[in-house]
Motif scaffolding. Structure first.
Motif, short mmCIF file in Angstrom:
data_model
loop_
_atom_site.label_atom_id
_atom_site.label_comp_id
_atom_site.label_asym_id
_atom_site.label_seq_id
_atom_site.Cartn_x
_atom_site.Cartn_y
_atom_site.Cartn_z
N UNK B 358 -15.10 51.53 17.57
CA UNK B 358 -16.38 51.96 18.15
C UNK B 358 -17.53 51.64 17.19
N UNK B 359 -18.69 51.46 17.80
CA UNK B 359 -19.93 51.32 17.04
C UNK B 359 -20.50 52.69 16.71
N UNK B 360 -21.05 52.82 15.51
CA UNK B 360 -21.83 54.01 15.15
C UNK B 360 -23.05 53.53 14.38
N UNK B 361 -23.98 54.42 14.10
CA UNK B 361 -25.17 54.03 13.34
C UNK B 361 -24.90 54.14 11.84
N UNK B 362 -23.93 53.35 11.42
CA UNK B 362 -23.60 53.28 9.99
C UNK B 362 -23.46 51.81 9.61
N UNK B 363 -23.40 51.56 8.30
CA UNK B 363 -23.30 50.18 7.85
C UNK B 363 -22.02 49.55 8.38
N UNK B 364 -22.06 48.24 8.64
CA UNK B 364 -20.86 47.55 9.12
C UNK B 364 -19.90 47.25 7.97
N UNK B 365 -18.68 46.91 8.35
CA UNK B 365 -17.65 46.58 7.36
C UNK B 365 -16.35 47.22 7.77
N UNK B 366 -15.62 47.74 6.84
CA UNK B 366 -14.41 48.47 7.17
C UNK B 366 -13.18 47.95 6.48
N UNK B 367 -13.14 46.65 6.26
CA UNK B 367 -11.98 46.09 5.56
C UNK B 367 -12.43 45.72 4.16
N UNK B 368 -12.12 46.57 3.23
CA UNK B 368 -12.51 46.34 1.84
C UNK B 368 -11.75 47.34 0.98
N UNK B 369 -12.10 47.37 -0.28
CA UNK B 369 -11.53 48.31 -1.23
C UNK B 369 -10.01 48.14 -1.33
N UNK B 370 -9.62 46.92 -1.60
CA UNK B 370 -8.22 46.63 -1.92
C UNK B 370 -7.28 47.20 -0.87
N UNK B 371 -7.64 47.01 0.42
CA UNK B 371 -6.90 47.70 1.47
C UNK B 371 -5.82 46.84 2.09
N UNK B 372 -5.74 45.55 1.69
CA UNK B 372 -4.77 44.63 2.30
C UNK B 372 -4.89 44.63 3.82
#
Ligand code: FES
Ligand code: FES
Lengths: 180, 790
Positions: B358-372
């Motif tokens: 879902x979209x929210x009013x927050x910065x985009x991204x999500x796949x980061x921080x050494x998450x594989x």
């Protein structure tokens, strides 16, 4: 405004805005980019250098406040082509990965060992607790500092007296660092 | 330490050696993006949205333009004229370079100023006037799909809700059947909150467009220089051969530096507009508020088992908060990354998961921080569910895991979502971790302390990673297949250079890739130069993230070096006047079978290959080779972690007393570097479990915008980690290597969380376990950690 200070034993002067931070003066005007910048709130410690022999966060000091004072940065740790034991310790114990926090960590470590040559693990952790490393989990930074404590530099017999050191600085002023 | 000193200083191949790159870093001579100074260079700064959701009604830049030190002010409407206002995201969406119609998260890019120095650029931002018409923000992912929720992406034709995608894996019918037949079912909601990689170096770039040659040189904080070059060609319409992307020393990445941020594009535009090089470096708040975050997975898990603790099935529903634009950086066909691996390390009958974005009013991204690619979320889910089940059954969590772990004879193992785990001996790794920790003794100590009212907790996690993306036929990023190139060249005097497609952000590639070549060719790592991070000087490849450097690029280098060795054999056969088949290899030398005294060392062969020696028909001179490596499968590192915590019953303060980590990443190129990477990942787990969170208030204000608010672990929160290893080579990598960069970040958070909950005797509460959260959880009123609400 004009500032004059001693940086790594050499007199330097600069024309600056009064609001300029010391970290920017050192990096942008003197080209000493070993000192880093990593936050806006004095929390990260990548900017640590020495002012009058004490580690300070140079993002929290105005360049104007350093007028007439003595600054030492990571570039001055190596002496006569020989790494400081702290530098060697970071290499030997893999105390760095990306290297961004490393100069600040090493400046604090050098200061700690100068004042407490045999620190406990807890004292080492306390000393670097105002500085962040995102790569190492700190374990090898602690080991690096322990390594340095176990391998102190064997000082040459004739340690230059302050007067001699000043002479040396004067001698070097020929290659004075100009303002870029 | 003694073993360390006994090892040779420089091994001829794999083994502990200090890092070659350290020579510059410990002298303060690294070369990070912000260290780059070019003649005439200008400085850029970004004006950012103060509101999370608002229509822009007016932007007035006249005062900023009148500032004597300002050279250019760029707005969204100007970019629209150049068809540059929006750029493609990494996930079938678009991302604004500068906002045109609305701002959709706090911190979004609204205008860009180019000025003579960094102070003036910031001053000018204050002079830009923006009028906003505020719109109600959508902050809670769980409200995003509610009827009547404000539509964030009204820029998309016909969009009437905040839904992005639905994705599923596994088999629904067999899973439902297994649940219907189960003796025990445990269900649990859990949030993996939004966190941030927060590398110590923020993101930035220096763009230099040479008007005469038409060539753009772009120094930037990128983990994927080649992919960036191609994307700049596609986005900005610049010819690709006229773009050079250089990734110099990078001060940590952790996935934060995979994507292309508006600031990079703006630096390019700034350089084109002014005709001067333009530097843009974001500050810490900009990094935390606008660049790629991680997680924000709202999960509902159900686990089914027999009464005696045999796990039969797992069912998961996830709500994924992707922020205002779908810009997650993962292989294109994998909207939930590699969440497929949510069945973890266990032998189940059935499993099914559904993920909705879902979209929210927050910065985009999500796949980061050494998450594989979301393995982190998957491991957290399953390792928490197993502990919840242990709690339900009154079973020891170690015993429950031991009973359900995959057995060595089951490999290669096809999991319930169809992925093939390559190799492993899981029970051995868990047993080793328990032995290092003294598990049974710890449980006795815990019981004693409980009697005295002391809160001690022991937490386990067992993780299976899936890394090394990936096979070209399945995996691409924006159409670019995830294969990587490498070139190995031996100079006439027997020294060598290896050119990589990947880029280090602290992983030590200049050392480990030299060691890979050394292992294959018998040339000292000190005599091998590693060239990387410069698209003009390296072969194409997709970069360093998802623990893919060793599994993909490392394999490319190994194969290229093996090809060099094969060519050296032919050259040696000409030198020694024997058939190639009659030669045998020992590290660094081909010799005549049966007469080891007659042979040629790699250096002699290199000189001969560059000289006048007559070579067999069809064999070209020189000694070099290339490889483009397309991995046949992902690799599956794994490990067993045990965390011991003490909780202050009066304050809720958690102290991590011990952290034991057994990792199996196959053979280790350089054990010192592997251990360092594990240490870093364990610290990440301590951070996420105890302090790191990007929460928002109901107005949409970001509550983690500085290191005073977004807390990361310091030396005081991290213990001396205790490491162990098992070695199970991967059959799907030429050297058996599996990769390790993200293993500990993936595996550690559930170990810490399980330990805290074990200490306080609560089945579940959400991370991070700040003293307040521990205290509230002990009172039976855990906080909702992702929002500032009761
Ligand atoms: S730059 Fe972060 S403390 Fe100075
Ligand atoms: S080595 Fe990367 S931040 Fe410390």
């Amino acid at each position: 405004m004009q500032v004059t200070m001693t940086v790594n034993g050499r007199p330097v002067h600069g024309e600056i805005e009064p609001r300029m931070l010391l970290v920017h003066f050192v990096r942008d005007q003197l080209g000493l980019t070993g000192t880093h910048w990593g936050c806006d709130t004095s929390n990260c410690g990548t900017c640590v250098l020495w002012m009058d022999g004490e580690p300070v966060k140079s993002c929290t000091v105005l360049a104007a406040m350093a007028h007439g004072h003595e600054i030492r940065t990571v570039e001055d740790l190596e002496r006569d082509g020989e790494l400081d034991p702290v530098q060697q310790g970071f290499v030997e114990q893999h105390g760095l990965q990306c290297g961004f926090c490393t100069p600040g960590m090493m400046m604090t470590a050098r200061w700690l060992l100068d004042h407490n040559p045999h620190p406990s693990e807890a004292e080492i952790r306390e000393a670097i607790s105002g500085q962040i490393c995102r790569c190492t989990g700190y374990a090898n930074i602690v080991r690096a500092i322990q390594w340095a404590a176990e391998h102190p530099r064997v000082e040459p017999a004739a340690v230059p007296e302050p007067a001699a050191a000043a002479g040396q600085a004067a001698e070097r002023s020929g290659e004075e660092v100009g303002v870029r | 330490m003694t073993t360390v000193e006994e090892a040779p200083a420089v091994p001829m191949g794999f083994g502990r050696m200090t890092r070659k790159e350290d020579a510059r870093f410990v002298r303060g001579r690294g070369n990070y993006v912000d260290d780059i100074v070019l003649p005439g260079m200008l400085h850029g700064a970004v004006l950012r949205a103060s509101l999370p959701h608002a229509r822009i009604t007016r932007i007035d830049t006249s005062a900023a333009e009148a500032h004597p030190k300002v050279r250019a002010v760029i707005t969204g409407s100007m970019l629209e004229g150049l068809n540059l206002a929006w750029m493609p995201s990494l996930s079938h969406d678009v991302v604004p370079v500068l906002a045109t119609d609305k701002v959709r998260f706090q911190g979004q890019e609204v205008a860009f100023v180019v000025a003579d120095d960094r102070y003036a650029a910031r001053d000018a931002l204050e002079l830009i006037e923006v009028d906003y018409e505020p719109l109600p923000p959508v902050i809670d992912a769980r409200q995003a799909m509610a009827p009547g929720a404000p539509v964030i992406r009204d820029d998309i034709d016909g969009k009437s809700d905040n839904h992005i995608f639905d994705w599923e894996a596994g088999d629904r019918a067999s899973t439902d059947a297994a649940f219907a037949a189960a003796e025990v079912v445990v269900a649990q909601d859990m949030v993996y909150p939004r966190v941030h990689p927060a590398p110590m170096e923020t993101c930035g770039a220096v763009a230099d467009m040479d008007k005469v040659s038409g060539k753009l040189t772009m120094w930037s904080t990128t983990q994927a220089p080649h992919a960036h070059r191609t994307l700049y060609a596609l986005v900005a319409g610049l010819p690709e051969h006229k773009i050079r992307v250089v990734s110099p020393d990078i001060g940590g990445g952790f996935g934060n530096k995979v994507g292309i941020y508006p600031g990079y594009v703006l630096a390019i535009v700034g350089s084109i507009v002014t005709g001067k090089p333009v530097k843009w470096m974001e500050d810490r708040s900009e990094n935390l508020m606008s660049t790629s975050f991680a997680r924000d997975y709202h999960m509902h898990g159900e686990i089914a088992a027999t009464a005696d603790g045999k796990i039969t099935a797992l069912r998961v529903k996830v709500l994924a908060d992707h922020g205002a634009f779908n810009n997650t950086a993962q292989p294109t066909k994998f909207p939930a990354g590699f969440f497929h691996i949510f069945t973890g390390s266990y032998d189940l009958q059935a499993a099914h998961c559904e993920v909705s974005g879902v979209y929210t009013n927050k910065a985009p991204g999500g796949v980061a921080y050494a998450c594989s690619f979301r393995v982190t979320e998957a491991v957290y889910l399953v390792e928490r569910m197993v502990d919840c089940l242990a709690d339900e059954l009154g079973m020891d969590p170690a015993e429950l895991r031991m009973r359900n772990l995959l057995r060595p004879e089951q490999f290669p193992y096809t999991c319930k979502t169809g992925w093939v785990y390559d190799s492993g001996d899981y029970p051995r790794a868990l047993r080793l971790a328990m032995d290092i920790a003294g598990y049974e003794e710890l449980r006795r100590e815990q019981a004693e302390r409980r009697q005295r009212g002391e809160l001690m907790g022991i937490g386990l996690s067992f993780f299976t990673e899936t890394v090394g993306a990936g096979p070209r036929k399945h995996m691409d990023i924006l159409g670019l297949g995830m294969a990587d190139g490498a070139e190995v060249r031996v100079h006439p005097t027997g020294k060598a250079v290896v050119r990589l497609s990947v880029q280090t952000q602290g992983q030590g590639h200049e050392t480990t890739f030299a060691q890979i070549v050394a292992e294959q060719l018998g040339i000292s790592p000190q005599d091998i130069d590693v060239v990387h991070g410069d698209t003009d000087n390296t072969p194409f490849g997709l970069g360093t993230y998802g623990s893919r450097s060793t599994p993909v690029s490392g394999a490319a280098v190994a194969v290229a070096a093996q090809r060099v060795r094969d060519k050296a054999r032919i050259v040696a056969s000409a030198m020694l006047e024997v058939a190639p088949e009659d030669l045998e290899w020992e590290k660094g030398r081909w010799f005549v079978r049966g007469d080891p005294s007659v042979g040629a060392a790699i250096g002699e062969i290199a000189m001969a290959a560059h000289g006048s020696l007559e070579l067999p028909e069809g064999v070209e001179g020189h000694l070099d080779a290339e490889c483009v490596y397309d991995p046949p499968n992902l690799t599956y590192p794994f490990g067993a972690y045990i965390c011991v915590v003490d909780v202050d019953p009066g304050t809720g303060q958690v102290k991590v007393r011990r952290f034991v980590a057994v990792d199996d990443c196959g053979p280790r190129i350089n054990p010192m570097i592997v251990e360092g990477q594990v240490h870093g990942g364990l610290a990440d787990g301590v951070g996420m479990a105890l302090m790191e969170v990007m929460a928002f208030d109901t107005e949409g204000n970001h509550l983690g915008g500085s290191f005073m608010d977004y807390l990361v672990p310091t030396s005081l929160e991290c213990p001396m980690f205790e490491l162990g290893e098992t070695v199970t080579p991967s059959p799907h990598h030429p050297l058996g290597l599996k990769g390790v960069g993200e293993s500990a970040t993936v595996g550690s958070p559930p170990a810490v969380v399980n330990a805290v909950l074990d200490a306080i005797g609560v089945r579940h509460a959400d991370m991070p376990f700040t003293p307040a959260q521990v205290w509230r959880s002990m009172q039976g009123r855990p906080l909702r950690t992702d929002l500032a609400v009761e």
